[in-house]
Design a protein around this motif. Sequence first.
Motif, PDB file in Angstrom:
ATOM      1  N   THR A  85       0.826  -1.204   0.000  1.00  0.00           N
ATOM      2  CA  THR A  85       0.000   0.000   0.000  1.00  0.00           C
ATOM      3  C   THR A  85       0.858   1.251   0.000  1.00  0.00           C
ATOM      4  N   PHE A  88       2.362   1.652  -3.764  1.00  0.00           N
ATOM      5  CA  PHE A  88       1.456   1.980  -4.865  1.00  0.00           C
ATOM      6  C   PHE A  88       0.424   3.050  -4.513  1.00  0.00           C
ATOM      7  N   LEU A  89       0.296   3.373  -3.252  1.00  0.00           N
ATOM      8  CA  LEU A  89      -0.689   4.374  -2.846  1.00  0.00           C
ATOM      9  C   LEU A  89      -0.038   5.550  -2.128  1.00  0.00           C
ATOM     10  N   ASN A 519      -7.263  13.653  -5.437  1.00  0.00           N
ATOM     11  CA  ASN A 519      -6.776  12.876  -6.572  1.00  0.00           C
ATOM     12  C   ASN A 519      -7.658  13.058  -7.793  1.00  0.00           C
ATOM     13  N   LEU A 550      -0.291   6.431 -12.419  1.00  0.00           N
ATOM     14  CA  LEU A 550      -0.749   5.963 -11.113  1.00  0.00           C
ATOM     15  C   LEU A 550      -1.870   6.835 -10.574  1.00  0.00           C
ATOM     16  N   TRP A 551      -1.773   8.156 -10.746  1.00  0.00           N
ATOM     17  CA  TRP A 551      -2.823   9.048 -10.254  1.00  0.00           C
ATOM     18  C   TRP A 551      -4.160   8.786 -10.942  1.00  0.00           C
ATOM     19  N   CYS A 552      -4.102   8.442 -12.205  1.00  0.00           N
ATOM     20  CA  CYS A 552      -5.347   8.258 -12.962  1.00  0.00           C
ATOM     21  C   CYS A 552      -5.954   6.873 -12.781  1.00  0.00           C
ATOM     22  N   TYR A 553      -5.120   5.832 -12.722  1.00  0.00           N
ATOM     23  CA  TYR A 553      -5.645   4.474 -12.829  1.00  0.00           C
ATOM     24  C   TYR A 553      -5.309   3.560 -11.648  1.00  0.00           C
ATOM     25  N   VAL A 554      -4.527   4.016 -10.669  1.00  0.00           N
ATOM     26  CA  VAL A 554      -4.157   3.149  -9.551  1.00  0.00           C
ATOM     27  C   VAL A 554      -4.578   3.751  -8.216  1.00  0.00           C
ATOM     28  N   THR A 555      -4.114   4.948  -7.921  1.00  0.00           N
ATOM     29  CA  THR A 555      -4.377   5.521  -6.604  1.00  0.00           C
ATOM     30  C   THR A 555      -5.853   5.852  -6.399  1.00  0.00           C
ATOM     31  N   PRO A 557      -8.656   4.398  -7.864  1.00  0.00           N
ATOM     32  CA  PRO A 557      -9.404   3.166  -7.529  1.00  0.00           C
ATOM     33  C   PRO A 557      -9.026   2.590  -6.173  1.00  0.00           C
ATOM     34  N   GLY A 558      -7.739   2.702  -5.808  1.00  0.00           N
ATOM     35  CA  GLY A 558      -7.333   2.207  -4.497  1.00  0.00           C
ATOM     36  C   GLY A 558      -7.986   2.965  -3.361  1.00  0.00           C
TER      37      GLY A 558
END
Length: 706
Positions: A85, A88-89, A519, A550-555, A557-558
């Motif tokens: 976490t 990636f976050l 975000n 990461l800002w658009c597609y990972v963080t 959704p996380g």
Amino acid sequence: MESLEELSDMKEDKSPKQLQKSHSLLWRIKDIQASKTQNYFTETKKVEAILIQVAFSVGLGSMWRFPYLCHLNEGGGFILTYFLTLLFLGVPLLYMEMVIGQWLHMDSIRVWKHLVSWLGGVGYASILVCTLVSLYNSTLISWSFSYLVNSFYHPLPWNRCPLQNISVTDFSCLQTVSHQHFWYHSILQASGHIEEGVEVLVLRLSLGVFAAWVFLFMLMVIGIKSPMPMLIFSIFLPYILLLCLFIRGLLLEGAVTSLRRMVTIEVSTLTSLDLWRQAGGHVLYSLGLGMGTIATFPSYNTAGNECVKIALFVALVSLVTSVLTTSIIFLVLGFWASNSGQACVEKSVLMLMKLISKGILPQAAKPPKDILLRPPLDYLDWISTLPQHLQYQVIRLSLSCAITVQKGKIMEGPGLSYAAFSQAVSLFPGASFWAIVFFLALFITGLGTLIRLSEGIVLPLQNTIPIFIKHPKVVPVIVCLGGLLSSLVFSSEAGSYIMCLVDDHVVPLTIAVIMIFQNMGLAWIYGAKRFRQEIFSKLGHLLLPIFTFLWCYVTLPGLLGLLAICLVQLYHRGTPYYVAWNSSASQEVRQPYLKRDLGWVTFLSILTLLPIPVYLLHHWWYFHDPIVSDTSKKPQSFRKTAMRLTKPLQWPKRPMGKSQNKGSKTSVRALSPPTTKVQDVDSWQPTDKDLKEGQLERSLVHSVSD
């Protein structure tokens, strides 16, 4: 090379040309010295900003919150979840707030008013979260202060059963380790339930809270700034002490087994939603995300991708500190477990036999021969049959171990770190000195965190609210007085349970919502591509594409998943519980929260997040009012409207290798908003003055490029 004095003395003997050369040489030397001084000043300020951020992340949760969460979630699985976490976050979001602060140099309120005007309420919500965290952080300072005061006694009071609290029929101190007993009975004076003792304040904790807020008020009014040596001392001293405690803990009985349990990962635990909720919430909490402190206090301008290194460094230091502190806690837990139950009875009987042989205790205090063959509870039954004066002596001289075999874990509550640290420092020769130094370091670290949180509240209010702009000294008075009165709730007999309720449910939930808006506002509303262009034109360096991805597609959704887990665990997955103290059995028990307790979670969460929809409605009403719409014809409102309605800008076509001055002129020209794109202004025509200014600007650009 000649010195400056020699050059100045030779002015009169030289010709005008030589004098002019000497003047140019003098100015070149001064410029070199000035640039060196400026570089040193900038580097010093940058290092100071990094150290402040490191101290903030370490003091906020790495030394007390992470260990008990890790112990509660079976060690290795929580560490792995936290690491994933964090990678990636936590790091991308920390980097995002750092870059925003470095770019805009605004406080947490004005940042989001500037980026996305209708998200201006996010800054006010960040201040409210900061306020909540600062309230119970002052209670943590009072805990450290209480241990610091008790450290001046010799021997240390937590190593033996407290005599003033023991009667002839009270065996509570023999049923658990004395350090846990001291924590619940002497420090907290804890009640049995969260509903009990809310109106009753613990005097020692209340005085500690009062001292913390008074000290903070004096610092904010006088404006004292901690020097660099003091900052370095407050960071590195805890690390030195932690390393000493870790080395000493490795020599304890049962240490290796406990460390093996800490690093063991059970695959079944990784499927627990509560594990991911607590790990993700702690990542946001420990790095200070969503509280506005990172954007309010940006580091000095750095070239290239320096912010990436800073974000990775802060995350790494936080991880190392958390693992090191947790290792010490597990070493102490292994020592407690190996000396509990039957082992505790054997050591107690051996100690009594030695005291009898030395004549300290009479022969009447000799245990039965078959006492070691009986269950541990029979040892307590035998003590109850002794005369009153012998009971008192046996209890007073008892070892610090748990007679009764406790099911599950010996200690799970948030005070685990304090009880374990008190055990660890007592293992050194001259234990009182080590206890004073260690808890003084904890006290200073907590004060540093509280100062940073309070500045994150005071400075945005002083720069935004009109009445506070005129009277800036009023803000520290209101913040410190309100913080003192509100913090007294956490210094009551049920204050530790209320703190767990706020810390475990309210704060992670509200931070997750705030970070979702931040975000989403930056990556999708303002635009990640447009943000990269702005950073390139303002700071002169590119953002790594991996972070925009990461800002658009990972963080995002996380964060949405973390919010969903928080809501499910709070309202739809059974009743949450807290760890309470059962004084009659001298054990920790899990108590479920009542519905009204969860109602307070809902109320505080809504109250904290209320500025976001309120500001959104205010913005919608203001810009849809027909009276306000007529003001768009004015030049000032026209320029603001033009800036809001511009489309995302195209990426600069000039390569990175070109001249920086030329690139900056081109980027500035490219970022000027085209006024013809604005609606309802088709009748606007440029004047002669505008044409002359445009020709002059183009001529300046061509002259610079040539």
